[in-house]
Design an enzyme around this catalytic site. Structure first.
Site, PDB file in Angstrom:
ATOM      1  N   PRO A 178      19.972 -46.503  53.041  1.00 46.67           N
ATOM      2  CA  PRO A 178      20.160 -47.712  52.229  1.00 46.67           C
ATOM      3  C   PRO A 178      19.882 -47.412  50.742  1.00 46.67           C
ATOM      4  CG  PRO A 178      18.687 -48.124  54.095  1.00 46.67           C
ATOM      5  CD  PRO A 178      18.926 -46.655  54.051  1.00 46.67           C
ATOM      6  N   GLU A 179      20.738 -47.935  49.870  1.00 48.65           N
ATOM      7  CA  GLU A 179      20.550 -47.760  48.431  1.00 48.65           C
ATOM      8  C   GLU A 179      20.222 -49.127  47.817  1.00 48.65           C
ATOM      9  OE1 GLU A 179      23.824 -45.414  46.795  1.00 48.65           O
ATOM     10  OE2 GLU A 179      24.002 -44.336  48.696  1.00 48.65           O
TER      11      GLU A 179
ATOM     12  N   LYS B  35      14.228 -48.376  45.749  1.00 55.80           N
ATOM     13  CA  LYS B  35      14.562 -48.619  47.161  1.00 55.80           C
ATOM     14  C   LYS B  35      13.341 -49.067  47.949  1.00 55.80           C
ATOM     15  CE  LYS B  35      17.894 -44.858  46.917  1.00 55.80           C
ATOM     16  NZ  LYS B  35      18.148 -43.482  47.356  1.00 55.80           N
TER      17      LYS B  35
ATOM     18  N   ARG C 275      24.411 -32.380  49.755  1.00 56.57           N
ATOM     19  CA  ARG C 275      25.057 -33.670  50.013  1.00 56.57           C
ATOM     20  C   ARG C 275      26.559 -33.514  49.833  1.00 56.57           C
ATOM     21  NH1 ARG C 275      21.114 -37.658  49.740  1.00 56.57           N
ATOM     22  NH2 ARG C 275      22.625 -38.862  50.942  1.00 56.57           N
TER      23      ARG C 275
END
Ligand SMILES: [Zn+2]
Length: 308
Positions: free
Chosen positions: A2-3, A72, A298
């Protein structure tokens, strides 16, 4: 993971649902996910059973005044002199049920997973902490990977919390001007722009999804170094940072991985993604095939035609 938009979605929903509710009891199934005190690592000197006992005692009869967000991190402001900091990390979820829903579903809850729409019983084997409120409502904390944490910090010590001290500016706040953005990214002038945007010390709350989307809309390839990016392009990146994050909040986030809203439903931002998770598919703007490169472990997705 989640961002900012996903965490903001959870925070807004919890703030609305939990405000002024009083905690009646707490169940902790996985002691390693909770901690007490400002330290980053869970306090190993505390015996697990003691830690759980103290954690529960501090939360007992506490009224939740508000739920806020920084980067976050979720911050539950309690009536007493403690706050609860929660990080969802990779797969953390909060699911809320009020008394009426509980009577109707009997705890059976429809959790919409990416691959399967499964009907899951709550608490499930992935429910690690449960909060019961005096009005009969319940809050479940689920986390398949168990990287998330819940940390109680005394309000006097909140300034010592390492994560909070290190976060860069909040991109949606008014004082986050182009000058601030430009100065922040230029601190890492030799860094690759995608990795720099994803650094929470540079800008708070941006991760793999939204850095891909911001760079696509700005026409900038993810592997370009900050030092080689022109002022005009940087202004685009700044404007798109605000635009993309605001749009994602409006769509209640992207349900990639395990992210769900507090009623178990999906966020709708996924269908608006231009490049994130679309490697091998056609660019929605020009029809070229979206490509991907590995950047620091990534995956960065980009359109070779729209991004220079
Ligand atoms: Zn394109």
């Amino acid at each position: 993971m989640p961002e900012l938009p996903e965490v903001q979605t959870v925070v807004s929903e919890l703030n609305r649902k939990l405000k002024n509710k009083t905690i009646r009891s707490v169940v902790v199934n996985v002691p390693k996910m909770i901690s007490i005190g400002p330290a980053t690592v869970s306090n190993k000197r505390q015996v697990a059973s003691d830690k759980v006992r103290i954690f529960k005692r501090l939360l007992l009869n506490q009224k939740i005044l508000s739920v806020k967000r920084r980067a976050k991190l979720l911050i539950f402001d309690l009536q007493g002199p403690w706050s609860m900091l929660v990080h969802l990390k990779m797969t953390g979820q909060f699911i809320f049920e009020d008394q009426k829903q509980r009577a109707k579903t009997g705890g059976k809850y429809r959790l919409l997973n990416k691959k399967t729409a499964l009907l899951e019983h709550l608490p499930s084997k992935h429910t690690h902490v449960v909060f019961y409120f005096t009005d009969g409502s319940v809050l479940y904390f689920n986390d398949v990977r168990k990287f998330g944490y819940l940390k109680l910090v005394h309000d006097d010590e909140i300034g010592q919390v390492k994560e909070l001290k290190e976060f860069g500016p909040e991109p949606l706040e008014k004082h986050f001007t182009f000058e601030v953005f430009s100065a922040q990214v230029k601190k890492r002038a030799r860094g690759k722009i995608k990795q720099v945007l994803m650094d929470n010390k540079v800008v708070a709350g941006i991760g793999n999804i939204y850095s891909d989307e911001i760079l696509f809309l700005s026409g900038i390839r993810p592997e370009r170094k900050v030092i080689n990016i022109q002022e005009r392009e940087l202004r685009e990146a700044y404007a798109n940072t605000k635009k993309v994050l605001a749009k994602a909040i409006k769509a209640k986030g992207s349900s990639v991985g395990d992210f769900v809203r507090t009623d178990g439903s999906w966020g709708q931002m996924g269908k608006f993604h231009f490049v994130y998770g679309r490697s091998g598919q056609k660019c929605k703007k020009c029809g070229a095939i979206v490509q991907s490169v590995k950047l620091g472990g990534r995956t960065a997705s980009f359109c070779p035609h729209c991004q220079k």
